[in-house]
Motif scaffolding. Structure first.
Motif, PDB file in Angstrom:
ATOM      1  N   PHE A  93       0.744  -1.144  -0.138  1.00 50.89           N
ATOM      2  CA  PHE A  93      -0.020   0.000   0.194  1.00 50.89           C
ATOM      3  C   PHE A  93       0.834   1.300  -0.087  1.00 50.89           C
ATOM      4  CE2 PHE A  93      -2.446   3.504   2.050  1.00 50.89           C
ATOM      5  CZ  PHE A  93      -3.687   3.365   1.173  1.00 50.89           C
ATOM      6  N   LEU A  94       1.812   1.227   0.820  1.00 55.80           N
ATOM      7  CA  LEU A  94       2.775   2.449   1.072  1.00 55.80           C
ATOM      8  C   LEU A  94       3.519   2.508  -0.320  1.00 55.80           C
ATOM      9  CD1 LEU A  94       3.901   1.986   4.630  1.00 55.80           C
ATOM     10  CD2 LEU A  94       2.210   3.789   3.756  1.00 55.80           C
ATOM     11  N   LYS A  95       3.883   1.618  -1.008  1.00 53.89           N
ATOM     12  CA  LYS A  95       4.561   1.923  -2.214  1.00 53.89           C
ATOM     13  C   LYS A  95       3.607   2.334  -3.438  1.00 53.89           C
ATOM     14  CE  LYS A  95       8.239  -1.789  -1.597  1.00 53.89           C
ATOM     15  NZ  LYS A  95       8.798  -3.066  -2.059  1.00 53.89           N
ATOM     16  N   MET A  96       2.451   1.931  -3.183  1.00 52.78           N
ATOM     17  CA  MET A  96       1.452   2.123  -4.469  1.00 52.78           C
ATOM     18  C   MET A  96       1.362   3.902  -3.938  1.00 52.78           C
ATOM     19  SD  MET A  96      -2.608   1.472  -4.599  1.00 52.78           S
ATOM     20  CE  MET A  96      -3.008   2.525  -2.865  1.00 52.78           C
ATOM     21  N   ILE A  97       1.012   4.066  -2.787  1.00 50.81           N
ATOM     22  CA  ILE A  97       0.870   5.653  -2.467  1.00 50.81           C
ATOM     23  C   ILE A  97       1.973   6.682  -2.998  1.00 50.81           C
ATOM     24  CG2 ILE A  97       0.574   7.270  -0.824  1.00 50.81           C
ATOM     25  CD1 ILE A  97      -2.070   5.882  -1.443  1.00 50.81           C
ATOM     26  N   LYS A  98       3.100   5.959  -2.862  1.00 47.11           N
ATOM     27  CA  LYS A  98       4.377   6.765  -3.532  1.00 47.11           C
ATOM     28  C   LYS A  98       4.477   6.410  -4.821  1.00 47.11           C
ATOM     29  CE  LYS A  98       7.131   5.570   1.189  1.00 47.11           C
ATOM     30  NZ  LYS A  98       8.339   4.786   1.164  1.00 47.11           N
ATOM     31  N   GLY A  99       3.491   5.949  -5.587  1.00 48.61           N
ATOM     32  CA  GLY A  99       3.774   5.899  -6.990  1.00 48.61           C
ATOM     33  C   GLY A  99       4.836   4.585  -7.503  1.00 48.61           C
ATOM     34  N   GLU A 100       5.330   3.980  -6.533  1.00 53.27           N
ATOM     35  CA  GLU A 100       6.333   2.795  -6.720  1.00 53.27           C
ATOM     36  C   GLU A 100       5.835   1.370  -7.405  1.00 53.27           C
ATOM     37  OE1 GLU A 100       8.651   2.403  -3.329  1.00 53.27           O
ATOM     38  OE2 GLU A 100       9.120   4.365  -3.231  1.00 53.27           O
ATOM     39  N   VAL A 101       4.574   1.370  -7.031  1.00 57.12           N
ATOM     40  CA  VAL A 101       3.834   0.233  -7.605  1.00 57.12           C
ATOM     41  C   VAL A 101       2.678   0.690  -8.204  1.00 57.12           C
ATOM     42  CG1 VAL A 101       2.827  -2.021  -7.112  1.00 57.12           C
ATOM     43  CG2 VAL A 101       4.713  -1.236  -5.879  1.00 57.12           C
ATOM     44  N   THR A 102       2.704   0.481  -9.579  1.00 57.80           N
ATOM     45  CA  THR A 102       1.494   0.819 -10.346  1.00 57.80           C
ATOM     46  C   THR A 102       0.720  -0.407 -11.217  1.00 57.80           C
ATOM     47  OG1 THR A 102       2.690   1.325 -12.185  1.00 57.80           O
ATOM     48  CG2 THR A 102       2.286   3.157 -10.550  1.00 57.80           C
ATOM     49  N   ASP A 103       1.251  -1.674 -11.304  1.00 54.70           N
ATOM     50  CA  ASP A 103       0.843  -2.577 -11.818  1.00 54.70           C
ATOM     51  C   ASP A 103      -0.287  -2.850 -11.277  1.00 54.70           C
ATOM     52  OD1 ASP A 103       0.867  -5.794 -12.119  1.00 54.70           O
ATOM     53  OD2 ASP A 103       1.600  -4.823 -14.033  1.00 54.70           O
ATOM     54  N   GLU A 104      -1.266  -3.130 -12.007  1.00 48.88           N
ATOM     55  CA  GLU A 104      -2.761  -3.697 -11.486  1.00 48.88           C
ATOM     56  C   GLU A 104      -2.710  -4.894 -10.987  1.00 48.88           C
ATOM     57  OE1 GLU A 104      -6.307  -2.539 -13.538  1.00 48.88           O
ATOM     58  OE2 GLU A 104      -5.540  -0.727 -14.238  1.00 48.88           O
ATOM     59  N   SER A 105      -2.021  -5.799 -11.701  1.00 52.33           N
ATOM     60  CA  SER A 105      -2.026  -7.220 -11.215  1.00 52.33           C
ATOM     61  C   SER A 105      -1.305  -7.259  -9.635  1.00 52.33           C
ATOM     62  CB  SER A 105      -1.360  -8.091 -12.202  1.00 52.33           C
ATOM     63  OG  SER A 105       0.033  -7.815 -12.020  1.00 52.33           O
ATOM     64  N   GLU A 106      -0.614  -6.641  -9.444  1.00 51.45           N
ATOM     65  CA  GLU A 106       0.356  -6.573  -8.078  1.00 51.45           C
ATOM     66  C   GLU A 106      -0.642  -5.871  -6.982  1.00 51.45           C
ATOM     67  OE1 GLU A 106       4.541  -5.481  -7.414  1.00 51.45           O
ATOM     68  OE2 GLU A 106       4.544  -5.029  -9.759  1.00 51.45           O
ATOM     69  N   LEU A 107      -1.526  -4.783  -7.508  1.00 52.74           N
ATOM     70  CA  LEU A 107      -2.279  -4.091  -6.635  1.00 52.74           C
ATOM     71  C   LEU A 107      -3.640  -4.996  -6.281  1.00 52.74           C
ATOM     72  CD1 LEU A 107      -1.802  -0.460  -8.026  1.00 52.74           C
ATOM     73  CD2 LEU A 107      -0.614  -1.602  -6.035  1.00 52.74           C
ATOM     74  N   GLU A 108      -3.987  -5.836  -7.170  1.00 52.11           N
ATOM     75  CA  GLU A 108      -5.323  -6.806  -6.657  1.00 52.11           C
ATOM     76  C   GLU A 108      -5.240  -7.266  -5.361  1.00 52.11           C
ATOM     77  OE1 GLU A 108      -5.780  -9.889  -9.747  1.00 52.11           O
ATOM     78  OE2 GLU A 108      -6.091  -8.317 -11.244  1.00 52.11           O
ATOM     79  N   GLU A 109      -3.980  -7.257  -4.823  1.00 52.60           N
ATOM     80  CA  GLU A 109      -3.754  -7.996  -3.462  1.00 52.60           C
ATOM     81  C   GLU A 109      -4.325  -6.821  -2.293  1.00 52.60           C
ATOM     82  OE1 GLU A 109      -0.159 -10.226  -1.841  1.00 52.60           O
ATOM     83  OE2 GLU A 109       0.670  -9.083  -3.521  1.00 52.60           O
ATOM     84  N   LEU A 110      -4.389  -5.752  -2.768  1.00 48.35           N
ATOM     85  CA  LEU A 110      -5.016  -4.572  -1.907  1.00 48.35           C
ATOM     86  C   LEU A 110      -6.430  -4.704  -2.070  1.00 48.35           C
ATOM     87  CD1 LEU A 110      -2.532  -1.924  -2.545  1.00 48.35           C
ATOM     88  CD2 LEU A 110      -2.550  -3.527  -0.511  1.00 48.35           C
ATOM     89  N   GLU A 111      -7.075  -5.297  -2.797  1.00 49.16           N
ATOM     90  CA  GLU A 111      -8.670  -5.303  -3.009  1.00 49.16           C
ATOM     91  C   GLU A 111      -9.218  -3.888  -3.041  1.00 49.16           C
ATOM     92  OE1 GLU A 111     -10.260  -8.055  -0.124  1.00 49.16           O
ATOM     93  OE2 GLU A 111      -8.962  -9.360  -0.592  1.00 49.16           O
ATOM     94  N   ASP A 112     -10.210  -3.601  -2.272  1.00 49.94           N
ATOM     95  CA  ASP A 112     -10.693  -2.261  -2.470  1.00 49.94           C
ATOM     96  C   ASP A 112      -9.726  -1.215  -2.013  1.00 49.94           C
ATOM     97  OD1 ASP A 112     -13.064  -3.226  -3.355  1.00 49.94           O
ATOM     98  OD2 ASP A 112     -14.054  -2.854  -1.285  1.00 49.94           O
ATOM     99  N   ALA A 113      -8.624  -1.403  -1.158  1.00 50.68           N
ATOM    100  CA  ALA A 113      -7.720  -0.318  -0.890  1.00 50.68           C
ATOM    101  C   ALA A 113      -7.006   0.183  -2.007  1.00 50.68           C
ATOM    102  CB  ALA A 113      -6.735  -0.795   0.340  1.00 50.68           C
ATOM    103  N   ALA A 114      -6.866  -0.531  -3.141  1.00 52.54           N
ATOM    104  CA  ALA A 114      -6.158  -0.081  -4.341  1.00 52.54           C
ATOM    105  C   ALA A 114      -6.761   1.151  -4.851  1.00 52.54           C
ATOM    106  CB  ALA A 114      -5.999  -1.175  -5.223  1.00 52.54           C
ATOM    107  N   ALA A 115      -8.106   1.222  -4.354  1.00 54.93           N
ATOM    108  CA  ALA A 115      -8.936   2.514  -4.964  1.00 54.93           C
ATOM    109  C   ALA A 115      -8.354   3.761  -4.460  1.00 54.93           C
ATOM    110  CB  ALA A 115     -10.367   2.468  -4.759  1.00 54.93           C
ATOM    111  N   LEU A 116      -7.571   3.836  -3.607  1.00 51.86           N
ATOM    112  CA  LEU A 116      -6.810   4.852  -3.013  1.00 51.86           C
ATOM    113  C   LEU A 116      -5.527   5.373  -3.775  1.00 51.86           C
ATOM    114  CD1 LEU A 116      -7.477   4.116   0.764  1.00 51.86           C
ATOM    115  CD2 LEU A 116      -8.911   5.469  -0.491  1.00 51.86           C
ATOM    116  N   GLN A 117      -5.186   4.739  -4.903  1.00 58.08           N
ATOM    117  CA  GLN A 117      -4.158   4.824  -5.665  1.00 58.08           C
ATOM    118  C   GLN A 117      -3.898   6.255  -6.247  1.00 58.08           C
ATOM    119  OE1 GLN A 117      -3.656   2.296  -9.071  1.00 58.08           O
ATOM    120  NE2 GLN A 117      -1.575   2.927  -9.410  1.00 58.08           N
ATOM    121  N   SER A 118      -5.149   6.810  -6.245  1.00 62.89           N
ATOM    122  CA  SER A 118      -5.241   8.187  -6.966  1.00 62.89           C
ATOM    123  C   SER A 118      -4.473   9.209  -5.803  1.00 62.89           C
ATOM    124  CB  SER A 118      -6.623   8.651  -7.610  1.00 62.89           C
ATOM    125  OG  SER A 118      -7.381   8.606  -6.350  1.00 62.89           O
TER     126      SER A 118
END
Length: 144
Positions: A93-118
């Motif tokens: 999650f923290l890597k996603m928020i920093k923009g370090e992880v953007t691959d949707e297949s990796e972010l699937e693990e975060l389920e609904d929390a991935a919606a906070l990517q923006s």
């Protein structure tokens, strides 16, 4: 993009009002307070960790819709998970928020929390979104 924005806004609104994860646990064995001094958001995360598994989790506190929604989404994701899986999810999650992880297949693990990517594009709100995740990491570090 408008549709995603609408889904994001709806998810934040729904989760921030969701009382399911916002309460005290009867017998937490791990409690950690998180505070964001820049905006006043604060949470108290309560965990029941047994045999390396997060059996139950809840939170109390006050803050903006983003901090409250992020905390509720996190709790839904970590309940019933091994501590190491929860650590992994927090890191992701923290890597996603920093923009370090953007691959949707990796972010699937975060389920609904991935919606906070923006939120990664809203620097003023990043601290709101990561408060609970940092609080979780701090709590789990104390459990070692």
């Amino acid at each position: 993009m408008t549709d995603l924005g609408g889904i994001y806004t709806e998810l934040i609104a729904e989760e921030s009002r969701n009382p399911e994860n916002k309460h005290h646990l009867d017998h937490p064995n791990l409690t950690e307070r998180g505070h964001n001094p820049s905006c006043g958001d604060e949470i108290t995360l309560e965990l029941d960790v047994e045999d390396g598994v997060i059996k139950d989790a809840a939170f109390t506190g006050v803050g903006c819709a983003i901090s409250q929604a992020s905390t509720s989404l996190m709790i839904s994701l970590i309940k019933g998970q091994p501590v190491e899986k929860a650590r992994h999810l927090a890191g992701l999650f923290l890597k996603m928020i920093k923009g370090e992880v953007t691959d949707e297949s990796e972010l699937e693990e975060l389920e609904d929390a991935a919606a906070l990517q923006s939120i990664s594009h809203m620097p003023a709100r990043v601290k709101c979104a990561v408060l609970s995740w940092h609080t979780l990491e701090t709590a789990l570090d104390k459990k070692k």
